[in-house]
Design a protein around this motif. Structure first.
Motif, PDB file in Angstrom:
ATOM      1  N   ILE A 158       0.733  -1.253   0.059  1.00 40.10           N
ATOM      2  CA  ILE A 158      -0.097   0.105  -0.169  1.00 40.10           C
ATOM      3  C   ILE A 158       0.864   1.240  -0.149  1.00 40.10           C
ATOM      4  O   ILE A 158       1.678   1.427   0.863  1.00 40.10           O
ATOM      5  CB  ILE A 158      -0.877   0.035   1.302  1.00 40.10           C
ATOM      6  CG1 ILE A 158      -1.601  -1.249   1.278  1.00 40.10           C
ATOM      7  CG2 ILE A 158      -1.835   1.355   1.326  1.00 40.10           C
ATOM      8  CD1 ILE A 158      -2.513  -1.486   2.627  1.00 40.10           C
ATOM      9  N   ASP A 176      -1.287  -1.019  -4.187  1.00 41.54           N
ATOM     10  CA  ASP A 176      -2.513  -0.146  -4.039  1.00 41.54           C
ATOM     11  C   ASP A 176      -1.905   1.238  -3.877  1.00 41.54           C
ATOM     12  O   ASP A 176      -1.329   1.506  -2.940  1.00 41.54           O
ATOM     13  CB  ASP A 176      -3.420  -0.532  -2.948  1.00 41.54           C
ATOM     14  CG  ASP A 176      -4.238  -1.626  -3.322  1.00 41.54           C
ATOM     15  OD1 ASP A 176      -5.039  -1.791  -4.108  1.00 41.54           O
ATOM     16  OD2 ASP A 176      -4.226  -2.698  -2.485  1.00 41.54           O
ATOM     17  N   LEU A 178      -2.623   4.661  -3.316  1.00 40.35           N
ATOM     18  CA  LEU A 178      -3.590   5.559  -3.005  1.00 40.35           C
ATOM     19  C   LEU A 178      -3.574   7.031  -3.177  1.00 40.35           C
ATOM     20  O   LEU A 178      -2.278   7.167  -3.611  1.00 40.35           O
ATOM     21  CB  LEU A 178      -3.903   5.415  -1.299  1.00 40.35           C
ATOM     22  CG  LEU A 178      -4.095   4.025  -1.022  1.00 40.35           C
ATOM     23  CD1 LEU A 178      -4.174   4.006   0.720  1.00 40.35           C
ATOM     24  CD2 LEU A 178      -5.403   3.628  -1.382  1.00 40.35           C
ATOM     25  N   ALA A 362      -7.594   1.492   4.261  1.00 45.09           N
ATOM     26  CA  ALA A 362      -7.207   0.409   3.424  1.00 45.09           C
ATOM     27  C   ALA A 362      -6.687  -0.888   4.040  1.00 45.09           C
ATOM     28  O   ALA A 362      -6.734  -2.148   3.393  1.00 45.09           O
ATOM     29  CB  ALA A 362      -5.941   1.112   2.577  1.00 45.09           C
ATOM     30  N   ARG A 365      -9.853  -2.969   4.850  1.00 47.11           N
ATOM     31  CA  ARG A 365     -10.265  -3.520   3.647  1.00 47.11           C
ATOM     32  C   ARG A 365      -9.634  -4.673   3.041  1.00 47.11           C
ATOM     33  O   ARG A 365     -10.111  -5.795   2.807  1.00 47.11           O
ATOM     34  CB  ARG A 365     -10.491  -2.607   2.815  1.00 47.11           C
ATOM     35  CG  ARG A 365     -11.771  -1.605   2.941  1.00 47.11           C
ATOM     36  CD  ARG A 365     -12.095  -0.545   1.747  1.00 47.11           C
ATOM     37  NE  ARG A 365     -13.377   0.194   2.162  1.00 47.11           N
ATOM     38  CZ  ARG A 365     -14.386   0.000   1.719  1.00 47.11           C
ATOM     39  NH1 ARG A 365     -14.422  -1.355   0.995  1.00 47.11           N
ATOM     40  NH2 ARG A 365     -15.291   0.506   2.233  1.00 47.11           N
ATOM     41  N   ILE A 366      -8.459  -4.562   3.224  1.00 53.61           N
ATOM     42  CA  ILE A 366      -7.500  -5.597   2.780  1.00 53.61           C
ATOM     43  C   ILE A 366      -7.724  -7.150   3.539  1.00 53.61           C
ATOM     44  O   ILE A 366      -7.787  -8.388   3.161  1.00 53.61           O
ATOM     45  CB  ILE A 366      -6.102  -5.363   2.716  1.00 53.61           C
ATOM     46  CG1 ILE A 366      -5.889  -4.221   1.376  1.00 53.61           C
ATOM     47  CG2 ILE A 366      -4.903  -6.508   2.349  1.00 53.61           C
ATOM     48  CD1 ILE A 366      -4.453  -3.824   1.244  1.00 53.61           C
ATOM     49  N   MET A 372     -11.218  -2.654  -3.032  1.00 53.30           N
ATOM     50  CA  MET A 372     -10.384  -1.374  -2.709  1.00 53.30           C
ATOM     51  C   MET A 372     -10.804  -0.284  -3.487  1.00 53.30           C
ATOM     52  O   MET A 372     -10.486   0.974  -3.346  1.00 53.30           O
ATOM     53  CB  MET A 372      -8.930  -1.477  -3.011  1.00 53.30           C
ATOM     54  CG  MET A 372      -8.100  -2.341  -1.871  1.00 53.30           C
ATOM     55  SD  MET A 372      -8.088  -1.657  -0.237  1.00 53.30           S
ATOM     56  CE  MET A 372      -6.813  -0.479  -0.530  1.00 53.30           C
TER      57      MET A 372
END
Length: 383
Positions: A158, A176, A178, A362, A365-366, A372
């Protein structure tokens, strides 16, 4: 199993503090077994973001020891069982970049050999991201670092606002990337009283897409500075002059190439009207601030009466605080992806926006296997 709580998009990005519903949701999910959050930093200043994230998750920071031995070697000791669990390693990058990278690699490998199920690196500012293109006889260091992280045991990353979005292709596992733009846009709307009289400025043509994205969402004008004094990507650095031309070299008549015209940098111009307005310069990284200071001087000459600089990553290296304090810049706004408390003490113009909320969401959710895409709602590719 606790019921998962779905949150409206506005609640995630509309406040710097977590709404009560979000805090309750994070705490509820943190109570579930099966994941731990560790900090790979050996310095106290760099663990602040990790503490904020765990507070929002309602969890405790994992027990580990990271330190430097007298001979300079990095040692990591995991003080609790991680077998079969999802492990999130939060690593902010201080000024000593190479030490931070080694701390992350060694901790990931220690967790891998301790039989962790998944090892997810939370690296808000990804180091060496500016070295993602070939330069003459150099190397693509960002690709090397991606390979090292995979070899050490990381299975997911992330990060936030990669310098080049193509860097995601260097990794053999999911990344990911962001965005901090919702938080910076909110800061403009809430902390700049007369922001309707502002214009978004790109300090170089390369930053025009990001500036245009900000301008369109704020319904503001756009200006671009062209012909700035310092260019980050010179033709001499991209390999076009390698190998060097030899005066007496013999060239086959059939292989003669047409003579290329050398580029000449035009005089500095500002495309767009900034007279009598607030100028807001947007970028992803503010490190050596000379180019920002030069841009501020140009904007002052063109009539801008206030100048703000907005960036995701505030590296603020070398004499950046002093140069900002002595410049025409009124305020520099950065997020806490990189620790910069010392720089703030040296320069009151530096302000911080907290982005721990989106990182903690994040992580949640992961771990729960949720989509995502929710965190990228209304985010454009140019951010």
């Amino acid at each position: 199993m606790p019921r998962k709580l779905l949150l409206p998009y506005k609640s995630v990005f509309s406040h710097f503090r977590a709404p009560r519903a979000l805090h309750d949701s994070l705490a509820m999910n943190a109570a579930r077994s099966g994941y731990r959050v560790f900090s790979a930093n050996s310095t106290a200043a760099s663990t602040e973001l990790a503490k904020k994230i765990t507070e929002r998750l309602g969890a405790e920071l994992g027990k580990s020891v990271v330190y430097q031995e007298t001979n300079g070697e990095t040692r990591v000791e995991i003080k609790e069982s991680v077998r079969g669990q999802d492990i999130f390693i939060i690593q902010t990058i201080p000024r000593d970049v190479n030490t931070a990278v080694m701390e992350l690699l060694i901790m990931a490998y220690a967790l891998k050999t301790s039989c962790a199920r998944n090892i997810i690196g939370v690296i808000p500012y990804f180091p060496y991201s500016k070295q993602s293109k070939m330069r003459k006889r150099g190397s693509i260091v960002c690709k090397l670092l991606a390979s090292m992280l995979a070899k050490a045991g990381l299975t997911h990353i992330i990060t936030m606002d990669l310098h080049q979005k193509e860097i995601q292709g260097f990794f053999s596992f999911p990344v990911d990337n962001l965005r901090a733009s919702p938080f910076l846009l909110q800061y403009i709307q809430e902390e700049i009283p007369d922001y309707r009289n502002a214009v978004i400025v790109a300090k170089s043509p390369g930053a025009a897409k990001r500036a245009q994205s900000y301008a369109e969402r704020l319904r503001l004008g756009l200006a671009v500075i062209h012909g700035e004094a310092q260019c980050t990507e010179q033709d001499m650095d991209d390999g076009r002059h390698s190998p060097p031309m030899l005066k007496n070299a013999t060239v086959h008549p059939g292989l003669e190439l047409p003579l290329m015209m050398a580029k000449e940098k035009p005089p500095i111009t500002v495309v767009g009207d900034v007279g009598g307005r607030i100028a807001i310069i947007v970028d992803d990284i503010i490190d050596d601030v000379e180019s920002f200071v030069a841009a501020a001087e140009i904007l002052k000459e063109r009539g801008a009466y206030k100048i703000f600089v907005m960036a995701t990553h505030g590296l603020l290296s070398a004499d950046a605080p002093r140069l900002i304090e002595e410049s025409s810049i009124d305020e520099v706004v950065v997020t806490n992806t990189v620790p910069h408390e010392v720089q703030k003490l040296q320069c009151p113009k530096i302000k911080t926006v907290d982005i721990s909320l989106i990182l903690s969401e994040a992580i949640r959710r992961i771990h729960n296997g949720e989509s995502m895409a929710y965190l990228f709602r209304n985010i454009t590719v140019d951010d």
